[in-house]
Design a protein around this motif. Structure first.
Motif, short mmCIF file in Angstrom:
data_model
loop_
_atom_site.label_atom_id
_atom_site.label_comp_id
_atom_site.label_asym_id
_atom_site.label_seq_id
_atom_site.Cartn_x
_atom_site.Cartn_y
_atom_site.Cartn_z
N ASP A 214 30.78 26.59 -11.17
CA ASP A 214 31.08 27.53 -10.10
C ASP A 214 32.53 28.01 -10.23
OD1 ASP A 214 32.71 25.53 -9.04
OD2 ASP A 214 31.33 24.99 -7.43
N ASP A 215 32.95 28.88 -9.29
CA ASP A 215 34.27 29.50 -9.40
C ASP A 215 35.41 28.57 -9.01
OD1 ASP A 215 33.84 29.39 -6.69
OD2 ASP A 215 34.04 31.54 -6.33
N LYS A 216 35.10 27.36 -8.59
CA LYS A 216 36.14 26.37 -8.28
C LYS A 216 36.32 25.37 -9.42
CE LYS A 216 36.66 27.62 -3.86
NZ LYS A 216 35.56 28.59 -3.72
N SER A 217 35.59 25.56 -10.50
CA SER A 217 35.51 24.53 -11.54
C SER A 217 35.82 25.11 -12.91
CB SER A 217 34.11 23.91 -11.55
OG SER A 217 33.76 23.44 -10.26
N THR A 218 35.97 24.21 -13.89
CA THR A 218 36.19 24.62 -15.27
C THR A 218 35.17 23.94 -16.17
OG1 THR A 218 37.75 22.83 -15.81
CG2 THR A 218 38.67 24.84 -14.82
N LEU A 219 34.86 24.62 -17.29
CA LEU A 219 33.96 24.07 -18.29
C LEU A 219 34.33 24.66 -19.64
CD1 LEU A 219 31.46 22.56 -19.30
CD2 LEU A 219 30.06 24.49 -18.53
N LEU A 220 34.62 23.80 -20.59
CA LEU A 220 34.93 24.22 -21.95
C LEU A 220 33.98 23.50 -22.89
CD1 LEU A 220 36.82 25.70 -23.98
CD2 LEU A 220 38.20 23.60 -24.02
N ILE A 221 33.23 24.27 -23.69
CA ILE A 221 32.27 23.67 -24.61
C ILE A 221 32.52 24.20 -26.01
CG2 ILE A 221 30.53 25.40 -23.98
CD1 ILE A 221 28.42 23.18 -24.50
N THR A 222 32.65 23.29 -26.98
CA THR A 222 32.96 23.66 -28.35
C THR A 222 32.10 22.86 -29.32
OG1 THR A 222 34.69 21.97 -28.60
CG2 THR A 222 35.38 24.10 -27.71
N ASP A 223 31.86 23.45 -30.49
CA ASP A 223 31.19 22.75 -31.60
C ASP A 223 29.88 22.11 -31.16
OD1 ASP A 223 33.32 22.91 -33.83
OD2 ASP A 223 34.44 22.14 -32.11
N SER A 224 29.13 22.78 -30.31
CA SER A 224 27.90 22.22 -29.75
C SER A 224 26.74 23.19 -29.97
CB SER A 224 28.07 21.92 -28.26
OG SER A 224 29.07 20.92 -28.07
N GLN A 225 25.52 22.76 -29.62
CA GLN A 225 24.34 23.59 -29.87
C GLN A 225 23.33 23.42 -28.75
OE1 GLN A 225 22.77 23.30 -33.81
NE2 GLN A 225 20.88 24.39 -33.35
N SER A 226 22.70 24.55 -28.38
CA SER A 226 21.64 24.57 -27.38
C SER A 226 20.45 25.34 -27.94
CB SER A 226 22.12 25.23 -26.09
OG SER A 226 21.03 25.53 -25.23
N ASP A 227 19.22 24.91 -27.59
CA ASP A 227 18.06 25.70 -27.97
C ASP A 227 17.42 26.37 -26.75
OD1 ASP A 227 16.63 23.69 -26.72
OD2 ASP A 227 15.86 22.81 -28.56
N ASN A 228 18.17 26.42 -25.64
CA ASN A 228 17.70 27.13 -24.45
C ASN A 228 18.53 28.37 -24.16
OD1 ASN A 228 16.59 24.19 -23.77
ND2 ASN A 228 15.48 25.67 -22.53
N ASP A 229 19.78 28.16 -23.78
CA ASP A 229 20.65 29.27 -23.40
C ASP A 229 21.69 29.53 -24.48
OD1 ASP A 229 19.42 29.58 -20.84
OD2 ASP A 229 20.49 27.78 -20.19
N THR A 230 22.16 30.76 -24.52
CA THR A 230 23.13 31.17 -25.53
C THR A 230 24.51 30.61 -25.20
OG1 THR A 230 21.90 33.20 -25.93
CG2 THR A 230 24.19 33.13 -26.68
N LEU A 231 25.11 29.93 -26.16
CA LEU A 231 26.47 29.43 -26.02
C LEU A 231 27.43 30.37 -26.74
CD1 LEU A 231 25.91 25.62 -26.74
CD2 LEU A 231 25.85 26.80 -24.53
N SER A 232 28.65 30.42 -26.27
CA SER A 232 29.65 31.27 -26.89
C SER A 232 29.91 30.83 -28.33
CB SER A 232 30.96 31.21 -26.10
OG SER A 232 32.00 31.86 -26.80
N THR A 233 29.80 31.77 -29.26
CA THR A 233 30.05 31.46 -30.66
C THR A 233 31.53 31.46 -31.01
OG1 THR A 233 29.78 33.80 -31.24
CG2 THR A 233 27.82 32.39 -31.36
N VAL A 234 32.36 31.92 -30.08
CA VAL A 234 33.80 31.99 -30.34
C VAL A 234 34.37 30.60 -30.60
CG1 VAL A 234 36.04 32.61 -29.34
CG2 VAL A 234 34.04 34.08 -28.97
N LEU A 235 33.80 29.59 -29.93
CA LEU A 235 34.31 28.23 -30.04
C LEU A 235 33.42 27.37 -30.94
CD1 LEU A 235 35.31 27.80 -26.30
CD2 LEU A 235 36.81 28.29 -28.22
N ASN A 236 32.83 28.02 -31.95
CA ASN A 236 32.05 27.32 -32.97
C ASN A 236 30.79 26.67 -32.40
OD1 ASN A 236 31.74 26.75 -35.73
ND2 ASN A 236 32.56 24.68 -35.48
N ASN A 237 30.22 27.28 -31.38
CA ASN A 237 28.94 26.81 -30.84
C ASN A 237 27.79 27.52 -31.54
OD1 ASN A 237 29.98 25.06 -28.71
ND2 ASN A 237 30.67 26.95 -27.73
#
Length: 498
Positions: A214-237
């Motif tokens: 939510d807008d009160k929180s932070t989330l940073l995800i890198t070098d990971s993989q999902s087969d459901n939703d699209t993850l940002s490829t900028v951080l090697n996901n």
């Protein structure tokens, strides 16, 4: 072994089968599975428990540590179906450790595998298997800080959740069949949100969104993989099929080398498989001699008790008590059980309560008796799902029970008769009437194209219809719903009128 222990007389310092207050307590090879109170509680103490088994028959946490230090290693926690019952609860614990632990089957509402709160600092959670948890795998709140690594979570509502100015650092973890693997949000208004960083982790078969922030929180995800939703490829996901070898059996083939140094390699056991949706038939052209259905299969070897399981999306149905499904066997949940006479006496055929399967595709969801999602298919027809030819009236069939049924590539098209084991056309060797069961007119089939007499009797023996008929005649019977005996020439036919 400690058995039949209850709480002590104190309301604060003797609240469990074993209680520590302002003490140092070391426990090894303990069996705390048959007591009348929660197994272990510690206040202002340092506890270490290793190589032990814990279970509770009452409401409350199996281990609760407040205002001290906790070290838990090589232990198993087996839950119950009481609400507000956590496996491990650390409150205001500094430098706590949870390592090589299995926590499973906490089925009551608001029950977590691990709950960290009240400004617990620098808690290390490493190599844990958490499965069948109705709420969260790891919950962190109230300005606590946790480092989680090498965790495997299967069938939990939320995987990790951070709220109220807390931090979770997640690395090399695997989430399979988790509603939302990563959730960062504000729980209590004015206490700010959560903060999560995730790296080198795998998220597969998520029943809801893979990530929640939510807008009160932070989330940073890198070098990971999902087969459901699209993850940002900028951080090697990456986004796409992960390729577990037999996820339908919860054999995830875990090993960091297998997935480009992503995911957990801690998998000391495979949870018992749950029923899976293994076939679907939509009947898009509404042919009377066919009906929509869902096939459920048991991919394991042990018999499953489906009593209380519910189809909650797509169609609605609750399986009655005593519904058993043997290992390797299947049953059908159908829209109209009267479509085929063979189904009326077949205990493996169930008729759903309401709803229909959408022609364009939709979500079909199966919940266990505690409301947890245990299987879900979001089917479609055509790209990436197999295309179904309406003329052939084919259905969708899972290519193997060991496969992941949420991936379109694991499905193929199969004819209705192959899916049901029943013919949907006329029997070309003998006279018959079709469709049977019927909801309107019936057509006469005579193999030699001749003329014959058709007499239809009700079950009391009363003649309800009589007419000379010819091959291909379409007849309007105007009969009440029920089972009838038809005599077409010398051929006797059971006719069901709906």
């Amino acid at each position: 072994t400690v058995k039949q222990a209850s709480k002590g007389p104190g309301l604060y310092n003797a609240v469990a089968a074993l209680s520590a207050f302002d003490a140092d307590l070391v426990l090894d090879h303990m069996n705390l599975t048959d007591n009348e109170a929660n197994p272990l509680s510690a206040r202002y103490s340092s506890i270490k428990i290793t190589n032990s088994r814990l279970h509770s028959k009452v409401l409350g946490d199996l281990i609760n540590v407040k205002y001290g230090h906790g070290y838990i290693e090589n232990c198993r926690f087996t839950g119950n179906d009481y609400p507000d019952t956590d496996g491990i609860d650390y409150d205001e614990v500094t430098d706590g450790v949870i390592r090589n632990v299995v926590i499973h089957d906490f089925m009551g509402s608001n029950s977590d595998a691990i709950d960290i709160g009240e400004a617990a600092l620098n808690v290390q959670i490493d190599s844990v298997l958490l499965y069948n948890i109705t709420d969260k795998g790891v919950s962190v709140g109230q300005q606590s800080i946790v480092r989680l690594s090498n965790a495997t979570m299967i069938n939990t509502n939320l995987g990790v959740a951070a709220k109220d100015s807390s931090w979770i650092y997640v690395s090399h973890s695997t989430f399979y069949g988790v509603g939302t693997p990563i959730a960062s949000y504000e729980k209590n208004v004015g206490h700010a949100g959560g903060n999560i960083t995730v790296n080198h982790s795998l998220m597969s078969n998520s029943y809801d969104a893979t990530l929640l922030v939510d807008d009160k929180s932070t989330l940073l995800i890198t070098d990971s993989q999902s087969d459901n939703d699209t993850l940002s490829t900028v951080l090697n996901n990456q986004t796409g099929t992960i390729g577990f070898p037999a996820p339908g059996l919860y054999h995830l083939g875990l090993g960091t080398a297998s997935f480009n140094n992503k995911g957990s390699n801690f998998f000391p056991e495979q949870p018992a498989p749950t029923p899976v949706i293994s076939a679907l038939y939509v009947n898009s052209t509404k042919i009377d001699s066919r009906t929509e259905f869902i096939e459920l299969s048991n991919p394991g070897t042990m018999t499953l008790d489906l009593g209380g399981y519910q189809l909650s999306k797509g169609v609605t149905y609750t399986f009655p008590a005593g519904t058993l499904l043997k290992g390797g066997h299947s049953l059908l949940l159908v829209k109209n059980r009267f479509t085929h006479l063979e189904w009326l006496t077949n205990p493996s055929i169930h008729e759903w309560s309401e709803g229909s399967l959408a022609n364009e595709g939709e979500t079909v969801r199966l919940n266990n008796p505690w409301g947890m999602v245990v299987d879900q298919v979001i089917y479609g027809f055509g790209g990436p799902w197999p295309s179904v030819d309406n003329l052939d009236e084919k259905g969708l069939k899972l290519l193997g029970l060991e496969r992941d049924n949420h991936l379109a590539a694991n499905w193929t098209t199969v004819s209705y008769s192959s899916l049901t084991g029943l013919s949907t056309t006329t029997d070309h060797g003998r006279p018959t009437l079709y469709p049977n069961p019927c909801q309107g007119p019936v057509t006469v089939y005579l193999p030699d194209g001749s003329t014959s007499r058709l007499d239809i009797y009700d079950l009391s023996g009363r003649l309800r219809f009589s007419q000379q008929v010819t091959h291909g005649n379409t007849l309007t019977l105007n009969l009440p719903s029920g089972l009838y005996l038809a005599k077409l020439g010398e051929q006797l036919i059971k006719l069901m009128v709906n």
